[in-house]
Scaffold this active site. Sequence first.
Site, PDB file in Angstrom:
ATOM      1  N   LEU A  89      43.658  40.228  35.627  1.00 48.02           N
ATOM      2  CA  LEU A  89      44.545  41.214  35.018  1.00 48.02           C
ATOM      3  C   LEU A  89      45.591  41.669  36.021  1.00 48.02           C
ATOM      4  CD1 LEU A  89      41.838  43.422  33.232  1.00 48.02           C
ATOM      5  CD2 LEU A  89      43.382  41.762  32.149  1.00 48.02           C
TER       6      LEU A  89
ATOM      7  N   ASP B 268      30.623  53.454  40.743  1.00 52.87           N
ATOM      8  CA  ASP B 268      31.470  53.613  41.935  1.00 52.87           C
ATOM      9  C   ASP B 268      32.913  53.821  41.488  1.00 52.87           C
ATOM     10  OD1 ASP B 268      32.226  53.712  44.602  1.00 52.87           O
ATOM     11  OD2 ASP B 268      32.283  51.537  44.867  1.00 52.87           O
TER      12      ASP B 268
END
Length: 300
Positions: free
Chosen positions: A86, A192
């Site tokens: 992406l 995270d």
Amino acid sequence: MRINQTILEHLQALEPNATFSGSGSRVHSSSGKSYFCKIGTSLDTEQYAGEARALDLMHQAARGLAPQLYAYGISGGFPYFISQYLDMGSYLSDHAARRLAKRLATELHQFKDPEGRGFGFDVPTHCGATRVERGWFGTWEECFGGMMRQLLDGLARKGSGEVVKVGDQVVQRVIPAILGNLEVEPVLVHGDLWTGNAGVDQHTGEPVIFDPAAFYGHNEFELAIARMFGGFPPTFFSAYKTLYPPAEPKSEFQQRAELYETYHYLNHALIFGGGYAGQAVSRMKRLLRYVDKDEDSSSD
């Protein structure tokens, strides 16, 4: 640059009529698609497995929120990994932040382990450079306590005396006091989610999250590291809390937030050293004072 043969075979299976070219981790297809491809060393096998498992589950939970995993395996003793590539920008606009909050609250954080195994995960994952042993636990108190203990054991091996001493008290006294009676369900979290692991798809404007350290835990844990280093605008947190209100007791939301932030400060102390240990200690001492005050008031 020549594409690894195993990677090429997987790509050809995905697009039989395409040709492929690329350098580094990005491989281009003649169809116009791009793939993120990486090959690790034998030491990376476990980390690749954890990331692949996390991305696969995140795709099931919230399609398009994270790069789609296409292939993972081991070839010649080396792990490999193929996922969607992406083009991303790192800045979260208010619109993207609200979209991210909504997708987390209504999709990812609604996803439960299909086998109902509780809190934890079925394979180890890595939070930054730190290997996190997972397993399954019946309560969030046990799961989070085990996560904290792993960090404290790592810091003890490095000779971090004060932070370990104070951390032991937090595991023994604060975690049972704050998390012991908390009634929450284990849901899939990224694990995270700081600003470096979130971005915006340049073509769609939609938020994307990546590099997970996923497990099934308390959804509020997800917000901790997002608060610590900036990059997430206030609209992210307000939109999230509207859609997924804090757990009861709501009056202890701030204490839970500081406890979860402490985990990440300890992890940063383990990885980077520096002032992170001091930041963890200050929060842990504040939490200990809170528990002591609460105990004093209950004994009156």
